[in-house]
Design an enzyme around this catalytic site. Structure first.
Site, PDB file in Angstrom:
ATOM      1  N   GLN A  29       8.678   0.895 -11.681  1.00  0.00           N
ATOM      2  CA  GLN A  29       8.321   1.880 -10.663  1.00  0.00           C
ATOM      3  C   GLN A  29       9.315   3.028 -10.641  1.00  0.00           C
ATOM      4  O   GLN A  29       8.956   4.175 -10.322  1.00  0.00           O
ATOM      5  CB  GLN A  29       8.230   1.215  -9.300  1.00  0.00           C
ATOM      6  CG  GLN A  29       7.268   1.894  -8.342  1.00  0.00           C
ATOM      7  CD  GLN A  29       5.839   1.927  -8.864  1.00  0.00           C
ATOM      8  OE1 GLN A  29       5.435   1.051  -9.628  1.00  0.00           O
ATOM      9  NE2 GLN A  29       5.077   2.928  -8.488  1.00  0.00           N
TER      10      GLN A  29
ATOM     11  N   HIS B  32       8.921   6.639 -12.274  1.00  0.00           N
ATOM     12  CA  HIS B  32       8.303   7.816 -11.660  1.00  0.00           C
ATOM     13  C   HIS B  32       9.317   8.903 -11.347  1.00  0.00           C
ATOM     14  O   HIS B  32       8.936  10.030 -11.044  1.00  0.00           O
ATOM     15  CB  HIS B  32       7.536   7.413 -10.402  1.00  0.00           C
ATOM     16  CG  HIS B  32       6.261   6.683 -10.694  1.00  0.00           C
ATOM     17  ND1 HIS B  32       5.129   7.314 -11.153  1.00  0.00           N
ATOM     18  CD2 HIS B  32       5.942   5.367 -10.620  1.00  0.00           C
ATOM     19  CE1 HIS B  32       4.160   6.434 -11.332  1.00  0.00           C
ATOM     20  NE2 HIS B  32       4.629   5.240 -11.017  1.00  0.00           N
TER      21      HIS B  32
ATOM     22  N   GLU C 153       4.242   2.095  -0.241  1.00  0.00           N
ATOM     23  CA  GLU C 153       3.076   2.357  -1.080  1.00  0.00           C
ATOM     24  C   GLU C 153       2.647   1.068  -1.791  1.00  0.00           C
ATOM     25  O   GLU C 153       1.468   0.715  -1.810  1.00  0.00           O
ATOM     26  CB  GLU C 153       3.429   3.434  -2.105  1.00  0.00           C
ATOM     27  CG  GLU C 153       2.316   3.768  -3.076  1.00  0.00           C
ATOM     28  CD  GLU C 153       2.777   4.697  -4.185  1.00  0.00           C
ATOM     29  OE1 GLU C 153       1.916   5.375  -4.782  1.00  0.00           O
ATOM     30  OE2 GLU C 153       3.998   4.745  -4.474  1.00  0.00           O
ATOM     31  N   HIS C 154       3.609   0.375  -2.400  1.00  0.00           N
ATOM     32  CA  HIS C 154       3.353  -0.896  -3.081  1.00  0.00           C
ATOM     33  C   HIS C 154       4.238  -1.969  -2.470  1.00  0.00           C
ATOM     34  O   HIS C 154       5.437  -1.743  -2.252  1.00  0.00           O
ATOM     35  CB  HIS C 154       3.684  -0.814  -4.575  1.00  0.00           C
ATOM     36  CG  HIS C 154       3.053   0.330  -5.297  1.00  0.00           C
ATOM     37  ND1 HIS C 154       3.698   1.531  -5.512  1.00  0.00           N
ATOM     38  CD2 HIS C 154       1.825   0.452  -5.864  1.00  0.00           C
ATOM     39  CE1 HIS C 154       2.902   2.346  -6.182  1.00  0.00           C
ATOM     40  NE2 HIS C 154       1.750   1.726  -6.400  1.00  0.00           N
TER      41      HIS C 154
ATOM     42  N   ASP D 247      -1.602  -0.031 -11.175  1.00  0.00           N
ATOM     43  CA  ASP D 247      -1.561   1.350 -11.649  1.00  0.00           C
ATOM     44  C   ASP D 247      -2.635   1.632 -12.691  1.00  0.00           C
ATOM     45  O   ASP D 247      -3.004   2.794 -12.905  1.00  0.00           O
ATOM     46  CB  ASP D 247      -0.189   1.662 -12.250  1.00  0.00           C
ATOM     47  CG  ASP D 247       0.885   1.832 -11.192  1.00  0.00           C
ATOM     48  OD1 ASP D 247       0.540   2.098 -10.034  1.00  0.00           O
ATOM     49  OD2 ASP D 247       2.083   1.704 -11.534  1.00  0.00           O
TER      50      ASP D 247
ATOM     51  N   HIS E 186     -26.643  21.165  30.960  1.00  0.00           N
ATOM     52  CA  HIS E 186     -26.767  19.909  30.224  1.00  0.00           C
ATOM     53  C   HIS E 186     -27.631  18.926  31.018  1.00  0.00           C
ATOM     54  O   HIS E 186     -28.534  18.271  30.471  1.00  0.00           O
ATOM     55  CB  HIS E 186     -25.390  19.282  29.989  1.00  0.00           C
ATOM     56  CG  HIS E 186     -24.608  19.878  28.868  1.00  0.00           C
ATOM     57  ND1 HIS E 186     -24.125  21.162  28.897  1.00  0.00           N
ATOM     58  CD2 HIS E 186     -24.211  19.354  27.661  1.00  0.00           C
ATOM     59  CE1 HIS E 186     -23.460  21.415  27.788  1.00  0.00           C
ATOM     60  NE2 HIS E 186     -23.502  20.331  27.020  1.00  0.00           N
TER      61      HIS E 186
END
Length: 398
Positions: free
Chosen positions: A242, A245, A294-295, A328, A386
């Protein structure tokens, strides 16, 4: 290994977030670009494409030949699995019959046209074509557009394999503006989804009152909760994967076994790496839900048993075999996930991002009963017309 090391405390999730530097504000520059494209159309867009993308040809490009060999086989597995999972998120119409005698049909409809932004900076990402285009197709979108800065051959080949309808060789904030508002040569879209740099994400945010977006995708994140007995080398490899990235990424391993944390060894590169000592796995659950990664990977019996109680994560991988890298690419779950703690309230990219709900109401003979209930409420709110609109229908016939 360069890593921070903390002991768990109730505020450790916020402490972890503070380790990741925020990006510089690009709001002013992006606003100028969006306004220029919105007002100048193709001429302004082409100038930005020449300046920032280095592309002086036509904006719309054709798909390449589908890939061959192992890459094609791998992408076909990804396409099939992503499609199957995305289709599971497609709802159906629901008819509700009400006691006053009327009905409300809750319809679920796809948008007509959607764009997938595929980043073109560090490397080509054919997996993002799959995650975006296949999910949109599964949602029932009629026309799927891919924004492919650089028009890399691998991206064009993936577009061919996925059956994308249109491809544009452009990127950045100007591409988002062109898709959101349309130009003389580009028809506007209803939804824009996909990752991208800070300029891309800021442009999506600024255009979000005029086009649907999936969310604001920031740098990547991984939190691993592991109990004793888990192999440190497996966790080290997942953290290193990871960390690929790059800048802004944060990877965290948390365990109730200090010796396990001592054995973790990897090079985080430009990513932020952190080890957290936990008193027990209940603290690990609290950390996961507060950090909202995120993960999230859960390894070891005590950690894996937490899975049903996790409520704040983009995607959860359970078991020692469940490396984030599978998600992924080929597991079928989507890799476009909420970051920056947004998993507290946001979801990963799915069919619902490309669909909307609409109610179809048939009052019929229920007008009188509903008018008796609704008119007093309208009058209490000061909306006398109304109320009249409803009462005038009390004696109406279908």
């Amino acid at each position: 290994m360069r890593a921070e090391r903390f002991s768990w405390h109730p505020g450790v999730a916020a402490q972890l977030r503070a380790l990741v530097p925020g990006g510089a504000s690009v709001a002013g520059n992006v606003a100028d670009i969006v306004r220029a494209v919105r007002e100048g159309g193709d001429a302004a867009l082409r100038e930005f494409v020449r300046r920032f993308d280095g592309h002086d040809g036509t904006l719309r490009v054709g798909a390449g030949d589908p890939p061959e060999g192992d890459l094609r086989a791998g992408l076909e597995v990804a396409i099939a699995n992503v499609r199957a999972v995305a289709e599971a998120g497609v709802g159906s119409d629901v008819l509700v019959e009400l006691p006053q005698g009327h009905s409300v049909l809750v319809r679920e409809l796809p948008v007509r046209r959607a764009a997938i932004y595929v980043p073109g900076g560090r490397a080509p990402y054919p997996s993002t074509v799959v995650m975006g285009a296949v999910t949109a197709q599964a949602a029932g979108v009629e026309e799927v557009v891919v924004c492919a800065p650089g028009a890399h051959p691998v991206i064009l080949a993936a577009c061919a394999l996925c059956g994308v309808d249109e491809i544009y060789a452009m990127g950045g904030a100007h591409a988002i503006a062109g898709l959101a508002y349309g130009t003389e040569s580009i028809e506007r879209v209803d939804v824009i989804a996909g990752p991208g740099n800070l300029y891309v994400q800021e442009a999506k945010r600024q255009c979000s009152s005029d086009v649907g977006i999936d969310g604001f995708a920031g740098p990547s994140e991984l939190l691993v909760l592991a109990t004793g007995g888990t192999v440190p080398g497996v966790v080290s490899l997942d953290l290193a994967a990871q960390a690929e990235h790059g800048p802004g990424t944060i990877v965290v391993a948390a365990s109730d076994d200090p010796d396990f944390l001592d054995a973790i060894e990897f090079d985080p590169g430009d990513a932020v790496a952190v080890l957290v000592e936990l008193p027990d796995m209940e603290a690990g659950l609290e950390l996961a839900n507060a950090f909202a990664p995120e993960h999230l990977e859960l390894m070891g019996d005590a950690a894996e048993a937490l899975a049903p109680r996790v409520r704040s994560a983009g995607c959860v991988f359970v078991g020692v075999s469940g490396g984030t890298a599978f998600g992924d690419y080929v597991a079928g779950s989507n890799h476009c996930l909420p970051t920056g703690g947004a998993a507290r309230f946001a979801s990963g990219l799915g069919a619902r991002h490309f669909r909307r709900r609409m109610s179809e109401v048939r009052i019929g003979d229920a007008a009188a009963a509903l008018a008796q209930a609704g008119a007093p409420i309208a009058e209490a709110e000061g909306f006398v017309v109304h109320a009249q609109s409803m009462r005038d229908r009390e004696n109406a016939r279908p």
